[in-house]
Scaffold this motif. Structure first.
Motif, PDB file in Angstrom:
ATOM      1  N   ALA A 118      34.649  -7.125  -5.734  1.00 24.34           N
ATOM      2  CA  ALA A 118      33.970  -8.409  -5.921  1.00 24.34           C
ATOM      3  C   ALA A 118      34.691  -8.853  -7.263  1.00 24.34           C
ATOM      4  CB  ALA A 118      32.267  -7.352  -6.469  1.00 24.34           C
ATOM      5  N   THR A 119      35.248  -9.710  -7.261  1.00 29.81           N
ATOM      6  CA  THR A 119      36.118 -10.666  -8.223  1.00 29.81           C
ATOM      7  C   THR A 119      35.536 -12.204  -8.385  1.00 29.81           C
ATOM      8  OG1 THR A 119      38.239 -11.631  -8.463  1.00 29.81           O
ATOM      9  CG2 THR A 119      37.853 -11.663  -5.633  1.00 29.81           C
ATOM     10  N   ILE A 120      35.948 -12.839  -9.218  1.00 34.61           N
ATOM     11  CA  ILE A 120      35.405 -13.580  -9.866  1.00 34.61           C
ATOM     12  C   ILE A 120      36.748 -15.030  -9.279  1.00 34.61           C
ATOM     13  CG2 ILE A 120      34.068 -13.644 -11.087  1.00 34.61           C
ATOM     14  CD1 ILE A 120      36.053 -14.461 -13.190  1.00 34.61           C
ATOM     15  N   HIS A 121      37.682 -14.410  -8.667  1.00 35.55           N
ATOM     16  CA  HIS A 121      38.913 -14.595  -8.209  1.00 35.55           C
ATOM     17  C   HIS A 121      38.786 -16.106  -6.586  1.00 35.55           C
ATOM     18  CE1 HIS A 121      41.241 -14.075 -11.303  1.00 35.55           C
ATOM     19  NE2 HIS A 121      40.823 -12.829 -11.852  1.00 35.55           N
ATOM     20  N   SER A 122      39.948 -16.504  -6.306  1.00 33.33           N
ATOM     21  CA  SER A 122      39.412 -16.575  -5.399  1.00 33.33           C
ATOM     22  C   SER A 122      39.966 -16.225  -3.982  1.00 33.33           C
ATOM     23  CB  SER A 122      40.730 -18.413  -5.140  1.00 33.33           C
ATOM     24  OG  SER A 122      41.784 -18.072  -5.335  1.00 33.33           O
TER      25      SER A 122
ATOM     26  N   GLU B 116      45.929 -11.657  -2.434  1.00 35.34           N
ATOM     27  CA  GLU B 116      46.886 -11.031  -2.965  1.00 35.34           C
ATOM     28  C   GLU B 116      47.176 -10.546  -3.863  1.00 35.34           C
ATOM     29  OE1 GLU B 116      49.980 -12.295  -1.792  1.00 35.34           O
ATOM     30  OE2 GLU B 116      49.217 -13.185  -0.412  1.00 35.34           O
ATOM     31  N   GLY B 117      45.735  -9.470  -4.102  1.00 36.43           N
ATOM     32  CA  GLY B 117      45.465  -8.766  -4.325  1.00 36.43           C
ATOM     33  C   GLY B 117      45.796  -9.004  -6.538  1.00 36.43           C
ATOM     34  N   ARG B 118      45.277 -10.796  -6.983  1.00 30.55           N
ATOM     35  CA  ARG B 118      45.724 -10.760  -8.135  1.00 30.55           C
ATOM     36  C   ARG B 118      43.951 -10.643  -8.786  1.00 30.55           C
ATOM     37  NH1 ARG B 118      49.292 -14.426  -5.960  1.00 30.55           N
ATOM     38  NH2 ARG B 118      47.849 -15.571  -5.867  1.00 30.55           N
ATOM     39  N   PHE B 119      43.233  -9.605  -9.604  1.00 33.77           N
ATOM     40  CA  PHE B 119      42.308  -9.340  -9.964  1.00 33.77           C
ATOM     41  C   PHE B 119      42.731  -9.302 -11.321  1.00 33.77           C
ATOM     42  CE2 PHE B 119      40.926  -9.248  -6.438  1.00 33.77           C
ATOM     43  CZ  PHE B 119      41.481  -8.308  -5.313  1.00 33.77           C
ATOM     44  N   THR B 120      43.258 -10.402 -12.130  1.00 31.66           N
ATOM     45  CA  THR B 120      43.762 -10.553 -13.588  1.00 31.66           C
ATOM     46  C   THR B 120      41.913 -10.284 -14.482  1.00 31.66           C
ATOM     47  OG1 THR B 120      45.509 -11.923 -12.964  1.00 31.66           O
ATOM     48  CG2 THR B 120      44.882 -11.489 -15.549  1.00 31.66           C
ATOM     49  N   TYR B 121      41.014 -11.272 -14.273  1.00 30.10           N
ATOM     50  CA  TYR B 121      39.660 -11.473 -14.966  1.00 30.10           C
ATOM     51  C   TYR B 121      38.902 -10.649 -14.619  1.00 30.10           C
ATOM     52  CZ  TYR B 121      42.745 -15.410 -16.543  1.00 30.10           C
ATOM     53  OH  TYR B 121      43.721 -16.146 -17.072  1.00 30.10           O
ATOM     54  N   PHE B 122      38.445 -10.118 -14.105  1.00 34.73           N
ATOM     55  CA  PHE B 122      37.604  -9.355 -12.853  1.00 34.73           C
ATOM     56  C   PHE B 122      37.477  -8.831 -11.677  1.00 34.73           C
ATOM     57  CE2 PHE B 122      33.182  -7.852 -13.148  1.00 34.73           C
ATOM     58  CZ  PHE B 122      33.117  -8.135 -12.024  1.00 34.73           C
ATOM     59  N   SER B 123      37.043  -7.795 -11.250  1.00 36.26           N
ATOM     60  CA  SER B 123      37.163  -6.780 -10.021  1.00 36.26           C
ATOM     61  C   SER B 123      35.811  -5.572 -10.046  1.00 36.26           C
ATOM     62  CB  SER B 123      38.696  -6.171  -9.121  1.00 36.26           C
ATOM     63  OG  SER B 123      38.879  -5.862 -10.285  1.00 36.26           O
ATOM     64  N   SER B 124      35.420  -5.338  -9.742  1.00 37.61           N
ATOM     65  CA  SER B 124      34.732  -4.606  -9.243  1.00 37.61           C
ATOM     66  C   SER B 124      35.082  -3.876  -7.989  1.00 37.61           C
ATOM     67  CB  SER B 124      32.440  -5.037  -8.951  1.00 37.61           C
ATOM     68  OG  SER B 124      32.539  -3.474  -9.486  1.00 37.61           O
ATOM     69  N   TRP B 125      34.947  -2.324  -7.849  1.00 39.81           N
ATOM     70  CA  TRP B 125      35.597  -1.539  -6.433  1.00 39.81           C
ATOM     71  C   TRP B 125      34.190  -0.875  -5.891  1.00 39.81           C
ATOM     72  CZ3 TRP B 125      40.275  -2.039  -4.299  1.00 39.81           C
ATOM     73  CH2 TRP B 125      41.230  -3.445  -5.467  1.00 39.81           C
ATOM     74  N   GLY B 126      34.597  -0.800  -4.674  1.00 40.95           N
ATOM     75  CA  GLY B 126      33.372   0.056  -4.259  1.00 40.95           C
ATOM     76  C   GLY B 126      34.257   1.461  -4.151  1.00 40.95           C
ATOM     77  N   GLN B 127      33.407   2.715  -3.821  1.00 45.82           N
ATOM     78  CA  GLN B 127      34.331   3.980  -3.712  1.00 45.82           C
ATOM     79  C   GLN B 127      35.523   3.885  -2.236  1.00 45.82           C
ATOM     80  OE1 GLN B 127      31.511   3.073  -2.365  1.00 45.82           O
ATOM     81  NE2 GLN B 127      31.332   4.622  -0.661  1.00 45.82           N
ATOM     82  N   GLY B 128      35.290   3.291  -1.014  1.00 47.71           N
ATOM     83  CA  GLY B 128      36.171   3.548  -0.417  1.00 47.71           C
ATOM     84  C   GLY B 128      35.077   3.595   0.802  1.00 47.71           C
ATOM     85  N   THR B 129      36.172   3.825   1.905  1.00 52.32           N
ATOM     86  CA  THR B 129      35.561   4.919   3.174  1.00 52.32           C
ATOM     87  C   THR B 129      36.100   4.680   4.189  1.00 52.32           C
ATOM     88  OG1 THR B 129      33.232   4.600   5.281  1.00 52.32           O
ATOM     89  CG2 THR B 129      34.398   2.355   4.143  1.00 52.32           C
TER      90      THR B 129
END
Length: 127
Positions: free
Chosen positions: A98-102, A108-121
């Protein structure tokens, strides 16, 4: 605390399908761009697909276009990744983010300001 839970991975034969889910708790997803990122052994993260907060815009990596579909149900606070015609090269651990980026920055993987990640599957495509 923002928490994302990824699920739906598994072992599937080439040509098969899986649907991944990303469920949120502690916050509502409708304020965020949501993306799926995968990491195969020995490789860097690869942006797979991203969807805007209202679901109106999506994008896909060239490697999955026409095979994968991202969608979201904000009422269920969940984002999905439908994966069809799976190939061995799709084998990877898939993470939702989840991110606030476009969606462009997301893919492109640009999550400079905020991101929240799941644990993966884990997704494994093999005969």
């Amino acid at each position: 605390q923002l928490q994302l839970v990824d699920s739906g991975g598994g072992l599937v034969q080439p040509g098969g399908s899986l649907r991944l889910s990303c469920a949120a708790s502690g916050f509502t997803l409708d304020s965020y761009t949501i993306g799926w990122v995968r990491q195969a052994p020995g490789k860097e993260n690869e942006g797979v697909s991203c969807i805007s907060n209202n679901g109106g815009r999506t994008n896909y990596a060239d490697s999955v276009k026409g095979r994968f579909t991202i969608s979201r149900d904000n009422a269920k606070n969940t984002v999905y990744l439908q994966m069809n015609s799976l190939k061995p090269e799709d084998t990877a651990r898939y993470y939702c983010v989840a991110t606030i980026h476009s969606i462009v920055d997301c893919l492109e993987g640009r999550f400079t300001y905020f991101s929240s990640w799941g644990q993966g599957t884990q997704v494994a495509v093999s005969s």
